[in-house]
Write a protein that holds these residues in place. Sequence first.
Motif, mmCIF file in Angstrom:
data_model
loop_
_atom_site.group_PDB
_atom_site.id
_atom_site.type_symbol
_atom_site.label_atom_id
_atom_site.label_comp_id
_atom_site.label_asym_id
_atom_site.label_seq_id
_atom_site.Cartn_x
_atom_site.Cartn_y
_atom_site.Cartn_z
ATOM 1 N N SER A 352 0.863 -1.193 0.062
ATOM 2 C CA SER A 352 0.142 -0.033 0.155
ATOM 3 C C SER A 352 1.004 1.187 0.132
ATOM 4 N N LEU A 353 0.108 2.425 -0.346
ATOM 5 C CA LEU A 353 0.841 3.608 -0.203
ATOM 6 C C LEU A 353 1.650 3.811 1.295
ATOM 7 N N GLN A 354 0.861 3.477 2.225
ATOM 8 C CA GLN A 354 1.180 3.709 3.554
ATOM 9 C C GLN A 354 2.546 2.671 4.011
ATOM 10 N N GLN A 355 2.586 1.454 3.456
ATOM 11 C CA GLN A 355 3.656 0.648 3.412
ATOM 12 C C GLN A 355 4.886 1.191 3.021
ATOM 13 N N ARG A 356 4.639 1.750 1.593
ATOM 14 C CA ARG A 356 5.916 2.137 0.812
ATOM 15 C C ARG A 356 6.269 3.483 1.688
ATOM 16 N N ALA A 357 5.420 4.264 2.139
ATOM 17 C CA ALA A 357 5.773 5.454 3.060
ATOM 18 C C ALA A 357 6.565 5.037 4.099
ATOM 19 N N GLN A 358 6.309 3.991 4.867
ATOM 20 C CA GLN A 358 6.819 3.502 6.112
ATOM 21 C C GLN A 358 8.507 3.021 5.777
ATOM 22 N N VAL A 359 8.518 2.460 4.613
ATOM 23 C CA VAL A 359 9.724 2.123 4.226
ATOM 24 C C VAL A 359 10.878 3.229 4.118
ATOM 25 N N MET A 360 10.214 4.333 3.382
ATOM 26 C CA MET A 360 11.218 5.166 3.029
ATOM 27 C C MET A 360 11.317 6.182 4.307
ATOM 28 N N SER A 361 10.121 6.307 5.107
ATOM 29 C CA SER A 361 10.373 7.073 6.388
ATOM 30 C C SER A 361 11.581 6.357 7.236
ATOM 31 N N ALA A 362 11.457 4.979 7.178
ATOM 32 C CA ALA A 362 12.454 4.523 7.785
ATOM 33 C C ALA A 362 13.887 4.688 7.348
ATOM 34 N N SER A 363 14.156 4.492 6.079
ATOM 35 C CA SER A 363 15.488 4.915 5.507
ATOM 36 C C SER A 363 15.656 6.148 5.838
ATOM 37 N N GLN A 364 14.860 7.149 5.680
ATOM 38 C CA GLN A 364 15.446 8.371 6.104
ATOM 39 C C GLN A 364 15.671 8.641 7.412
ATOM 40 N N THR A 365 14.896 8.026 8.458
ATOM 41 C CA THR A 365 15.293 8.179 9.574
ATOM 42 C C THR A 365 16.713 7.394 10.079
ATOM 43 N N LEU A 366 16.938 6.255 9.537
ATOM 44 C CA LEU A 366 18.269 5.351 9.545
ATOM 45 C C LEU A 366 19.395 6.335 9.117
ATOM 46 N N HIS A 367 19.170 6.965 8.054
ATOM 47 C CA HIS A 367 20.419 7.864 7.481
ATOM 48 C C HIS A 367 20.762 9.081 8.199
ATOM 49 N N ARG A 368 19.543 9.811 8.909
ATOM 50 C CA ARG A 368 19.553 10.780 9.684
ATOM 51 C C ARG A 368 20.270 10.532 11.015
ATOM 52 N N SER A 369 20.155 9.486 11.587
ATOM 53 C CA SER A 369 20.337 8.833 12.796
ATOM 54 C C SER A 369 21.969 8.691 12.517
ATOM 55 N N ALA A 370 22.483 8.228 11.467
ATOM 56 C CA ALA A 370 23.870 7.518 11.085
ATOM 57 C C ALA A 370 24.741 9.030 11.068
ATOM 58 N N VAL A 371 23.999 9.891 10.369
ATOM 59 C CA VAL A 371 24.759 11.311 10.160
ATOM 60 C C VAL A 371 24.835 11.810 11.680
ATOM 61 N N ALA A 372 23.864 12.007 12.507
ATOM 62 C CA ALA A 372 23.852 12.266 13.735
ATOM 63 C C ALA A 372 24.861 11.839 14.714
ATOM 64 N N ALA A 373 25.047 10.464 14.611
ATOM 65 C CA ALA A 373 25.753 9.737 15.360
ATOM 66 C C ALA A 373 27.327 10.108 15.269
ATOM 67 N N VAL A 374 27.853 10.230 13.931
ATOM 68 C CA VAL A 374 28.956 10.654 13.427
ATOM 69 C C VAL A 374 29.375 12.006 13.866
ATOM 70 N N ASP A 375 28.140 12.906 13.884
ATOM 71 C CA ASP A 375 28.460 14.193 14.071
ATOM 72 C C ASP A 375 28.817 14.457 15.569
ATOM 73 N N ALA A 376 27.865 13.528 16.441
ATOM 74 C CA ALA A 376 28.173 13.743 17.924
ATOM 75 C C ALA A 376 29.450 13.174 18.347
ATOM 76 N N VAL A 377 30.093 12.152 17.763
ATOM 77 C CA VAL A 377 31.254 11.597 18.184
ATOM 78 C C VAL A 377 32.471 12.376 17.618
ATOM 79 N N LEU A 378 32.553 12.992 16.428
ATOM 80 C CA LEU A 378 33.821 13.313 15.723
ATOM 81 C C LEU A 378 34.280 14.477 16.691
ATOM 82 N N PRO A 379 33.525 15.432 17.312
ATOM 83 C CA PRO A 379 34.138 16.602 17.970
ATOM 84 C C PRO A 379 34.773 16.054 19.166
#
Length: 430
Positions: A352-379
């Motif tokens: 469904s549209l909602q299922q497809r949106a959930q996969v994309m939302s999860a992908s966006q969230t995972l990428h943002r979390s990875a960027v936030a993680a490295v941005d937090a520990v690098l300094p």
Amino acid sequence: MHGHFILVAHRAPWPPSRVALRFEGQRITYQNLERWVSGRPGVTAVREELLALAARLAPEFRARAAEGEANRTMPADLAVKVKEAGLFRLSLPAALGGWEADSITLFEVVERLSYADGSGGWTVLIGCGTMLMAWLDPAVATKALDGNPNICFTGVFAPLGRAVPDGTRSFRVEGRWPCSSGCPHSEWFVTGVFVMDGDQPRMVPPGRPDWRFALFPSTDGEIIDTWDAAGLRGTGSHDVAAHGITVPEELTCAPMFEPARHDGPLYRLSFHNLLAVHLSGFSSGVGRRALDEFVVAADRKHRVMSRTSVADDPVVQHRFAVVDGDLRAARAFFIDATGEAWETVTRGDPCSLQQRAQVMSASQTLHRSAVAAVDAVLPLAGASAVYADNPIQRCSRDLHAASQHIFWNADVLKDLGQVAFGRTPTAPRF
């Protein structure tokens, strides 16, 4: 070895009806795990073999990451090993000699290779453009592969080229496409084009430009040495160009708008959800590598005039706990959303549209979390983290470079927001 799943439940035969899994210290319980790996007969064996291949190649990816950065591309002999292992055919239809792996296995293979080296993992996932063979006529795809499924298809999907009909069911294709990752060792290029009607793109129902991918042998194109980047430096993402070459119409496809011609669970996912499976493995692997490297560095590092390590600093502990938990949660969200979609397509139903949106939302969230993680520990990693060969520095550069990919465009979030509010986006990017 990073990312190996360890079965905690022992008595039930595989696949168990309920099993707990531990991944790098995190414990996730899946209900009915077999639903995520049972899309077709033999998928469990395929999964085991692919994870073993990733485990075998990951140490060399890690050991040769600096070499790839220096060369600005994957070392040629390593690319040959990747081809011989069949890792560029992860999502190629089985009928054409591919693995046609399930979505969770695809994610994990890319994740493990990306943990070893971000550029290496990115090169593999982009090189899996062989999945587009599922959108071609089977006879055409068979001829294109010419008996060798262990080849690399790579390119750029943005419609930066022109395809002019020549009246013989072929097109004259010209254009230049930047950031074509892995092009130095690719046998085929995939390039986004607009089919032209005079000086303007041809319009097709329901009133959109005729945007397609044109596939042609790399020997018909040109590689222009342009890749001198901070992040994903070892991916060989040079420009490629075509100068009025002939591409038969049968070697074009529009997977963003058309169903695949090969019927299988993997190709019942939307094209964008299939991309999400590949790309999200990169984000997860590189983000986890950054955090694991920081744990080791922080335990060894002492600030001037301090008797305790950085790892004993309460502020560091707090910040690390936040981003570590967020990354684990985002990964679990992606596995859950992708698993639900996989369960649907293995039944033969469309998502469904909602299922497809959930996969994309999860992908966006995972990428943002990875960027936030490295941005937090690098300094927090000290002066040594400014050097190019520092693994945390490399993870930071790779993740930020990947963030420029159109897949993580902010417009996707607007579409996701519309779905969340019960609206239907005009042209959803998922």
